[in-house]
Design a protein around this motif. Structure first.
Motif, PDB file in Angstrom:
ATOM      1  N   THR A 131       0.629  -1.514   0.170  1.00 38.28           N
ATOM      2  CA  THR A 131       0.055   0.013  -0.562  1.00 38.28           C
ATOM      3  C   THR A 131       1.095   1.592  -0.249  1.00 38.28           C
ATOM      4  OG1 THR A 131      -1.651  -1.060   0.888  1.00 38.28           O
ATOM      5  CG2 THR A 131      -1.856   1.276   1.790  1.00 38.28           C
ATOM      6  N   PHE A 137       2.241   1.629  -3.359  1.00 37.39           N
ATOM      7  CA  PHE A 137       1.296   2.232  -3.693  1.00 37.39           C
ATOM      8  C   PHE A 137       1.134   3.622  -3.850  1.00 37.39           C
ATOM      9  CE2 PHE A 137      -3.299   3.066  -5.454  1.00 37.39           C
ATOM     10  CZ  PHE A 137      -3.300   2.863  -6.270  1.00 37.39           C
ATOM     11  N   TYR A 174       2.335   5.710  -7.231  1.00 38.05           N
ATOM     12  CA  TYR A 174       1.205   5.750  -8.534  1.00 38.05           C
ATOM     13  C   TYR A 174      -0.074   6.555  -8.357  1.00 38.05           C
ATOM     14  CZ  TYR A 174       4.218   1.484 -10.478  1.00 38.05           C
ATOM     15  OH  TYR A 174       5.473   0.902 -10.253  1.00 38.05           O
ATOM     16  N   TRP A 175      -0.705   6.575  -6.844  1.00 34.76           N
ATOM     17  CA  TRP A 175      -1.754   7.444  -6.629  1.00 34.76           C
ATOM     18  C   TRP A 175      -1.497   8.657  -7.693  1.00 34.76           C
ATOM     19  CZ3 TRP A 175      -6.303   5.793  -5.196  1.00 34.76           C
ATOM     20  CH2 TRP A 175      -7.032   7.147  -4.922  1.00 34.76           C
ATOM     21  N   PRO A 235      -0.872   4.743 -14.084  1.00 33.16           N
ATOM     22  CA  PRO A 235      -1.271   3.433 -14.257  1.00 33.16           C
ATOM     23  C   PRO A 235      -0.261   2.360 -13.627  1.00 33.16           C
ATOM     24  CG  PRO A 235      -1.332   4.573 -15.940  1.00 33.16           C
ATOM     25  CD  PRO A 235      -0.032   5.206 -15.824  1.00 33.16           C
ATOM     26  N   PHE A 263      -9.541  -1.413  -0.884  1.00 30.38           N
ATOM     27  CA  PHE A 263      -8.933  -0.449  -1.220  1.00 30.38           C
ATOM     28  C   PHE A 263      -9.782   0.444   0.022  1.00 30.38           C
ATOM     29  CE2 PHE A 263     -10.175  -3.382  -4.215  1.00 30.38           C
ATOM     30  CZ  PHE A 263      -9.210  -3.028  -5.727  1.00 30.38           C
ATOM     31  N   ASP A 302     -10.112   8.107  -9.613  1.00 26.82           N
ATOM     32  CA  ASP A 302      -9.492   7.189  -9.413  1.00 26.82           C
ATOM     33  C   ASP A 302     -10.549   5.769  -9.727  1.00 26.82           C
ATOM     34  OD1 ASP A 302      -6.670   8.242  -8.337  1.00 26.82           O
ATOM     35  OD2 ASP A 302      -8.343   9.355  -7.715  1.00 26.82           O
ATOM     36  N   PHE A 343      -9.557   1.599  -9.924  1.00 23.95           N
ATOM     37  CA  PHE A 343      -9.447   0.016  -9.779  1.00 23.95           C
ATOM     38  C   PHE A 343     -10.435  -0.697 -10.224  1.00 23.95           C
ATOM     39  CE2 PHE A 343      -8.071   2.107  -5.957  1.00 23.95           C
ATOM     40  CZ  PHE A 343      -6.208   1.318  -6.088  1.00 23.95           C
ATOM     41  N   ILE A 401      -5.719  -6.536 -11.804  1.00 25.97           N
ATOM     42  CA  ILE A 401      -6.031  -4.976 -11.981  1.00 25.97           C
ATOM     43  C   ILE A 401      -5.496  -4.430 -12.316  1.00 25.97           C
ATOM     44  CG2 ILE A 401      -6.862  -3.454  -9.461  1.00 25.97           C
ATOM     45  CD1 ILE A 401      -6.817  -5.642  -7.074  1.00 25.97           C
ATOM     46  N   TYR A 410      -4.407  -0.478 -12.040  1.00 25.94           N
ATOM     47  CA  TYR A 410      -5.038   0.901 -11.353  1.00 25.94           C
ATOM     48  C   TYR A 410      -4.722   2.142 -13.004  1.00 25.94           C
ATOM     49  CZ  TYR A 410      -4.322   5.582  -9.646  1.00 25.94           C
ATOM     50  OH  TYR A 410      -4.351   6.994  -9.498  1.00 25.94           O
ATOM     51  N   SER A 417     -15.206  -2.042 -11.363  1.00 26.15           N
ATOM     52  CA  SER A 417     -14.821  -0.807 -11.589  1.00 26.15           C
ATOM     53  C   SER A 417     -15.030  -0.795  -9.758  1.00 26.15           C
ATOM     54  CB  SER A 417     -15.479   0.087 -12.534  1.00 26.15           C
ATOM     55  OG  SER A 417     -15.457  -0.683 -13.594  1.00 26.15           O
TER      56      SER A 417
END
Length: 382
Positions: free
Chosen positions: A8, A11, A15-16, A20, A101, A131, A133, A180, A182, A202
């Protein structure tokens, strides 16, 4: 369902809302929570938001639900996709997909849209303002991602779909069940089913715009303002040109406006209610007969678990030494035991209520009010 192989912190850092990420099956054991026929059945219901997108005659067409059951038998070998919004509201196993999530705050989570597609089916190249997923549930889907888009990105002329005019894929993957993808806000993406019975879940997030915040907050403020709260200038003096709006007047008018918007506590209370308003407020989740506090105590004493309604939105803010709990557009002021309970209700989708809360009048009152507005329910363990 929970992840067994997902970092987490990495990520969120790398990425967040940045780029992607393809996440190959991170689940302890992936099980598709809904069958295609069950999704089609939901799409036929009046209180469910659904859309059927099909590719025929060289163009994409979209039909809004409810979708007549016989329509599915007419599709034949067309490249089609059925999309159903907020399936988590109606199917607990789909709602469970949100749990991994929860590293994103509850107030940012929107819903789980579910799609099923025939071979080649998709909704075209597009971008979202939020956003998402994209969990591959059943079958396979080829995803392509492109460049960052915004409101200036050219779109194809279409009455119902926002399709990118010149989509150029930069990366491409085929997702298998449990995989998945993102996709951050604004990134162009395009998915197409590889084979029939392709199901995608989604998990989408909410991102209020500045315009929405200003518009809705101001509308709320207007209800609290009186008509005699007006501009005044008791120290008015003559000016050289009567046509000028003097700087002192502009400053005072501007200050009047900002003063009305600057109350942080009022904003927090408004935003909690605004953000927790149900996605579909027209659906009545209340019990047929309201229950009393004594009945709530009896159910809790029997050790029946207390569950949040999957369609309900729970969040809280700390204010003035207590908790403001927001649930389904309502605000509950909580202190002591009720505040502690409010935090538990926001942190967990189901709890076994401790004895200390059963003996607290404020906690029982909170549970009773939440139960009677349809935000909580009792469910026996399987």
């Amino acid at each position: 369902m929970q992840f067994t192989d997902f970092d987490t912190e990495t990520f969120l850092r790398d990425y967040w809302q940045k780029k992607p990420l393809l996440i190959r099956n991170p689940w302890a054991q992936w099980t598709n929570p809904l069958e295609p026929d069950e999704l089609a059945g939901l799409a036929c219901e009046d209180d469910v938001e659904a859309r059927l997108v099909s590719h025929a005659g060289g163009a994409l067409t979209a039909e809004d639900g409810p979708i007549p059951a016989e329509r599915f038998g007419e599709l034949g070998r067309d490249q089609w996709t059925l999309l159903v919004q907020a399936v988590d509201h109606f199917v607990p196993d789909v709602a469970a997909l949100i749990e991994p999530f929860r590293f994103v705050p509850n107030w940012r989570i929107d819903d789980v849209m579910v799609s099923v597609a025939a071979d080649g089916g998709g909704v075209g190249a597009h971008f979202d303002h939020y956003d998402v997923f994209l969990i591959q549930g059943l079958g396979r889907r080829r995803w392509q991602v492109g460049a960052m888009c915004d409101e200036r990105t050219p779109l194809l002329p279409h009455d119902q779909l926002r399709l990118i005019a010149d989509f150029e894929p930069l990366e491409e993957w085929v997702l298998e069940p449990g995989d998945i993808l993102y996709v951050p806000p604004g990134i162009a993406h395009n998915g197409a089913a590889v084979g029939d019975n392709c199901m995608t879940y989604s998990v989408g997030f909410r991102a209020p715009s500045r315009a929405e915040l200003i518009g809705d907050f101001c509308d709320d403020l207007l209800d609290t303002m009186t008509d005699d709260d007006r501009y005044g200038d008791p120290q008015l003096s003559p000016q050289d040109n009567p046509g000028e709006i003097a700087g002192t007047a502009i400053n005072k008018l501007h200050a009047m406006l900002l003063e009305g918007l600057s109350d942080r506590e009022a904003f927090a209370r408004w935003f909690g209610k605004y953000n927790s308003t149900p996605k579909y407020p027209e659906i009545d989740w209340r019990p047929e007969d309201p229950v009393s506090a004594a009945e709530i105590v009896g159910a809790l004493a029997s050790k029946v678990p207390l569950h949040r309604n999957p369609a309900s939105r729970f969040s809280f803010v700390r204010q003035n030494g207590g908790i403001l709990l927001f649930a389904d557009g309502e605000c509950f002021e909580c202190r002591a035991e009720s505040a502690e309970l409010a935090e538990l209700l926001c942190a967990q989708t189901a709890i076994m209520v401790e004895d200390k809360f059963i003996h607290s009048a404020s906690a029982i009152d909170l549970i009773t009010r939440l139960y009677n507005q349809g935000s909580l329910a009792f469910e026996a363990e399987d």
